[in-house]
Design a protein around this motif. Sequence first.
Motif, PDB file in Angstrom:
ATOM      1  N   GLN A 233      62.688 -68.450  -1.746  1.00  0.00           N
ATOM      2  CA  GLN A 233      62.401 -68.315  -3.274  1.00  0.00           C
ATOM      3  C   GLN A 233      62.914 -66.681  -3.313  1.00  0.00           C
ATOM      4  O   GLN A 233      62.980 -66.355  -4.303  1.00  0.00           O
ATOM      5  CB  GLN A 233      60.780 -68.259  -3.379  1.00  0.00           C
ATOM      6  N   THR A 234      62.863 -65.679  -2.356  1.00  0.00           N
ATOM      7  CA  THR A 234      63.216 -64.400  -2.381  1.00  0.00           C
ATOM      8  C   THR A 234      64.644 -64.221  -2.954  1.00  0.00           C
ATOM      9  O   THR A 234      65.052 -63.560  -3.717  1.00  0.00           O
ATOM     10  CB  THR A 234      62.929 -63.669  -1.191  1.00  0.00           C
ATOM     11  N   LEU A 235      65.511 -65.008  -2.387  1.00  0.00           N
ATOM     12  CA  LEU A 235      66.927 -64.893  -2.575  1.00  0.00           C
ATOM     13  C   LEU A 235      67.122 -65.365  -4.089  1.00  0.00           C
ATOM     14  O   LEU A 235      67.977 -64.750  -4.757  1.00  0.00           O
ATOM     15  CB  LEU A 235      67.676 -65.760  -1.595  1.00  0.00           C
ATOM     16  N   GLN A 236      66.290 -66.359  -4.225  1.00  0.00           N
ATOM     17  CA  GLN A 236      66.415 -67.078  -5.735  1.00  0.00           C
ATOM     18  C   GLN A 236      66.039 -66.077  -6.823  1.00  0.00           C
ATOM     19  O   GLN A 236      66.511 -65.955  -7.831  1.00  0.00           O
ATOM     20  CB  GLN A 236      65.724 -68.551  -5.761  1.00  0.00           C
ATOM     21  N   HIS A 237      65.006 -65.293  -6.319  1.00  0.00           N
ATOM     22  CA  HIS A 237      64.461 -64.275  -7.230  1.00  0.00           C
ATOM     23  C   HIS A 237      65.502 -63.091  -7.488  1.00  0.00           C
ATOM     24  O   HIS A 237      65.575 -62.624  -8.776  1.00  0.00           O
ATOM     25  CB  HIS A 237      63.020 -63.761  -6.786  1.00  0.00           C
ATOM     26  N   GLN A 238      66.222 -62.578  -6.565  1.00  0.00           N
ATOM     27  CA  GLN A 238      67.143 -61.606  -6.991  1.00  0.00           C
ATOM     28  C   GLN A 238      68.433 -62.379  -7.943  1.00  0.00           C
ATOM     29  O   GLN A 238      68.883 -61.595  -8.553  1.00  0.00           O
ATOM     30  CB  GLN A 238      67.790 -61.252  -5.570  1.00  0.00           C
ATOM     31  N   GLN A 239      68.754 -63.530  -7.685  1.00  0.00           N
ATOM     32  CA  GLN A 239      69.521 -64.099  -8.534  1.00  0.00           C
ATOM     33  C   GLN A 239      69.154 -64.096  -9.852  1.00  0.00           C
ATOM     34  O   GLN A 239      69.750 -64.048 -10.821  1.00  0.00           O
ATOM     35  CB  GLN A 239      70.141 -65.299  -7.885  1.00  0.00           C
ATOM     36  N   GLN A 240      67.778 -64.549 -10.129  1.00  0.00           N
ATOM     37  CA  GLN A 240      67.330 -64.692 -11.401  1.00  0.00           C
ATOM     38  C   GLN A 240      67.301 -63.386 -12.200  1.00  0.00           C
ATOM     39  O   GLN A 240      67.338 -63.219 -13.369  1.00  0.00           O
ATOM     40  CB  GLN A 240      65.888 -65.478 -11.453  1.00  0.00           C
ATOM     41  N   THR A 241      67.027 -62.254 -11.164  1.00  0.00           N
ATOM     42  CA  THR A 241      67.166 -60.733 -11.905  1.00  0.00           C
ATOM     43  C   THR A 241      68.406 -60.632 -12.442  1.00  0.00           C
ATOM     44  O   THR A 241      68.317 -60.146 -13.702  1.00  0.00           O
ATOM     45  CB  THR A 241      66.595 -59.908 -10.748  1.00  0.00           C
ATOM     46  N   LEU A 242      69.341 -60.756 -11.531  1.00  0.00           N
ATOM     47  CA  LEU A 242      70.786 -60.466 -12.205  1.00  0.00           C
ATOM     48  C   LEU A 242      70.934 -61.502 -13.411  1.00  0.00           C
ATOM     49  O   LEU A 242      71.552 -60.905 -14.205  1.00  0.00           O
ATOM     50  CB  LEU A 242      71.814 -60.858 -10.967  1.00  0.00           C
ATOM     51  N   ASN A 243      70.671 -62.547 -13.350  1.00  0.00           N
ATOM     52  CA  ASN A 243      71.086 -63.424 -14.753  1.00  0.00           C
ATOM     53  C   ASN A 243      70.290 -62.705 -15.701  1.00  0.00           C
ATOM     54  O   ASN A 243      70.668 -62.918 -16.972  1.00  0.00           O
ATOM     55  CB  ASN A 243      70.744 -64.948 -14.419  1.00  0.00           C
ATOM     56  N   GLN A 244      68.727 -62.465 -15.523  1.00  0.00           N
ATOM     57  CA  GLN A 244      68.152 -61.820 -16.781  1.00  0.00           C
ATOM     58  C   GLN A 244      68.787 -60.609 -17.184  1.00  0.00           C
ATOM     59  O   GLN A 244      69.055 -60.397 -18.463  1.00  0.00           O
ATOM     60  CB  GLN A 244      66.696 -61.496 -16.225  1.00  0.00           C
ATOM     61  N   GLN A 245      69.122 -59.857 -16.219  1.00  0.00           N
ATOM     62  CA  GLN A 245      69.993 -58.763 -16.776  1.00  0.00           C
ATOM     63  C   GLN A 245      71.207 -59.041 -17.621  1.00  0.00           C
ATOM     64  O   GLN A 245      71.498 -58.409 -18.856  1.00  0.00           O
ATOM     65  CB  GLN A 245      70.403 -57.597 -15.591  1.00  0.00           C
ATOM     66  N   ARG A 246      71.897 -60.020 -17.308  1.00  0.00           N
ATOM     67  CA  ARG A 246      73.131 -60.212 -17.984  1.00  0.00           C
ATOM     68  C   ARG A 246      72.947 -60.867 -19.193  1.00  0.00           C
ATOM     69  O   ARG A 246      73.255 -60.531 -20.402  1.00  0.00           O
ATOM     70  CB  ARG A 246      73.989 -61.585 -17.002  1.00  0.00           C
TER      71      ARG A 246
END
Length: 1013
Positions: A233-246
Amino acid sequence: MIPLQLGLKNFLSYQEASLNFSQIHTACISGVNGAGKSSLLEAIAWCLWGKSRVNTEDDLIHYGAAEVRVMFSLIQHQQTFRIIRSRQRGQTTSLEFQVQTESGFRALTSRNMRQTQQLIIESLKLDYHTFINSAYLRQGRADEFMLKGAMERKQILARLLNLEQYDRLSDRAKEIALEHKTTVGVLQPQLEAIESQLTTEEAIAQELQEIEQHLHQLQETQARAKQQLGSWQTLQHQQQTLNQQRQWHQSQQETLDGDRQRLHQERDSANAQKEQLESLLAQESAITTAYQNFQNLQAKEAQLAAQFSTYQTTQDQLNHLRQTQNEQHRALEDQLRLTQVQLEHLHAQEQEVQAILDRQPEIEAAQVKLQQARDRLNSLDQLQLQVSPLLHHRQNLQSQIDRATARCRAKLEELQATWQQLQTEQAETPLLEQAAEDLAGQIAQLEKKRIYQQRVLEKGQERRNMMERLQAQQRNYESQLDAISQKLQLLKQRSSPEKGDEQIYPPCPLCDRPLDEHHWHLVQEKHTSEQQQILNQIWVIREQLATSELEIKVFRQEYRDLDRELAGLSPALEKRGQLKAVLDVTGQKLARLQQLQTEIMELEEALQTGSYAQDLYTELQTMDRRLQKLNYDEKDHVLARGQVEKWRWVDIKRGEIKSALKQQRKLQQERPELEAQYQQLSRRLEKLQTTSTLQRQIETLECQLAEMDYDPESHQTLLNRLRESQSAQFRYQQLEQAQQQYPQVCQTCLELDRRLEDHQQRAQELEESLAKLNQVLLQNPDATPQVKALERQLQDGQRQREELLSRQGRLQQQHQHLKSLNQQYQTIKQQLESAQKNYRIYTELTTAFGRKGIQSLMIENILPELEAQTNRVLARLSSHQLHVQFITQKTQKTKKDKWVETLDILIADSQGTRPYETYSGGEAFRVNFAIRLALAKLLAQQSGTSLQMLIIDEGFGTQDEEGCDRLIAAINAISPEFACILTITHLKFFKEAFPVRIEVTKTATGSQLSVMN
């Protein structure tokens, strides 16, 4: 209770009456039937207890009166009391209770009438029920006790002794016993059901332990899965943060595009507004000229408006003055017309009055004739006064003669009819004898059918009882069948298994334990077999019920047929008794026929000779001679009255002459006033149109209007031009606004151009940031599949845990329910034991309070005293010739060793013991009176008071002279035991035997009392 004074006002037949008992010891109340003797005793009962024989208390009020009032004073336990009860018609009753003290009577009245009434009963120790059965021996109830059967005598004794309260206690105890029996029937099945449920407690505890172990293992597995899920879930959270920035950069880019489009639109709008303002500023000279012209027109309209106000005010005043002048003119014309009408009416009245006065000589001549007719009528009236009593007396004599003749003729016709009837009946004697023999044979046949009908009824009752038993069995089987059907329904509720799962069976409907396939089939077969057996039993019972129903219908039809045939039994028995009575008097009819023949001959001879009213005929002839001497003729009297009526109009006309003279003088006075008023009104009307103040004011205002230089049409033309030029004012206001807005609009256009350049530069920066984020996302791996797999594993484990927890909670609840059932079991057990105990107690109380318990013992205890008191009084009444004995037990006719309860009365005289019915009327009355007096004394003792007053309202018509003497001697013998004895009678021989007599007479003004010593 010793009576002192009784005062009545408007009570039943009495208007005003008073009776003083202070000097009365033994007395009789005498008077004709309906005079109001019993009303005196009703007044005492109503005053003391508010009880009477009427339906409503308003019926006690004397006819035509509005209020009833009764005052009664008495001595009780050496204290003097006074009770006053009154009532207004249609209103409530008032009650006063007083006691005598040294300073006079003191009120004991409570707050309401119910409390006051209770205080009276407690002070006197005597209620209404005890009074009417002890001190007051009511008319027609002396033989009530003797004429009843044994059990009815016990009921009368129970009613007199007020033993109904024990019946009520017995009924209440029976109701309570039934309630406890019902409680036992409810609690017993509950207790058995709880015992069967408590057997599952051990199995539930073992299953709870197994569930707790399984939950512990499942909890460890879930903890390891949650640890792995956290890393992914930590790795998934980082990916979600980058997607949100995009996504944010993309949304910013979209927002900038929208803002640039909006700024382009605003710049185009500002340029268009700038062009409109420049076009309006170019027309400044023309707009200013038009506005100045509008202001000039406004100034001219203001001047004309001021002139219009003055013109309008003057015109309104002129119209008001003209209206006032017209109203005054109309009012004067109305008054003038009214005066003219009054003068014309006055002239018509003068002509009518003169016409009446012209007939005065004629009326004076008619007055002389009227006086002559009145003199003749007065002389005939004086003669009539002498003749009328003689005519009235002659008419009475003739009526008496006619009634005597009618009585003789009626008696003759009655005797002839009786003689004819006896002749006919005598001829029918052989036919009656033959009819009596035929009727006896018919009655014998009907008696045999009546016995057979009773046997049919008994057979039908047996079949009905058997049907009731069969129906009870059927209901029991149907209940068992319903219970088995429910159990079979529970066994059929199996869950449908999925592929690969094991078949799940429902628990046992009896013990609630789990079943496998073998035991499930065994239980189902057992219940199915029991169901079929019960159905077979129900079919058998239904066939028996149908057969019994047919038999009952046959018995019912046969009973009805016999009932129709037996309908003639009662008329036949009655007819046989009538025929027997007719045949018994046949011998007496022959002697009666000879006696009737002699009486008929004597009456016929009296009617022919007129010897039946000789003195009346002689007096009638004397009256005829006196009337002939006076020479009075009714026709002459009628003619004289007619002459007076003929000339009676003269009196009316004389009155009219007097009224006409008075009216003539009045009219002569009114005419000058009306003529002067008419001339004055004519002068005022002429002045109003020429020289009045109103006319001068109207002329002045007309001159002022003519001098004013104001033209309404020119004013209206100016107003129209002013309305047409109002647009110049609006255009001038727009010009002023354009001059103010033009610099601002130019500045806005420059600002919008600058903002468009800034948005273009920011858009290029966002495109560069998005390119960098897309490159970073392509380099990192996707963790979503691993996270979803671990979340599904945790959800499955959580579902298993929830199922286990749910099952654990259900088992814990069942375990807790079993604990509460154990406590409930103990409670219900105690309640059941208490209900069984109370049922036994109240069943015994029902018997104890019943008629065979306390009531029977009280009656048996009081009977020896009643027998002694009765024989004491009866010895005085019969010179020790009669003796009474009460028998409370006797042997049965069929079983000599069995005893039954009874209340038989044996009466013995010098000839031995005989039934009550064989004694003569006088002897039976003495026995009745002795028993009734003994009962009265015992009832007074039971109420806790001594019987000091005795009222005897009985008929003594059955007593001969010797019996009356013994009754009087008995009353005198018991008089020392009483303070006051009152006897109601109308027998002259009986009245004269008392030292004091209270005579009650009925007059036109109500019943009256008089005391004679």
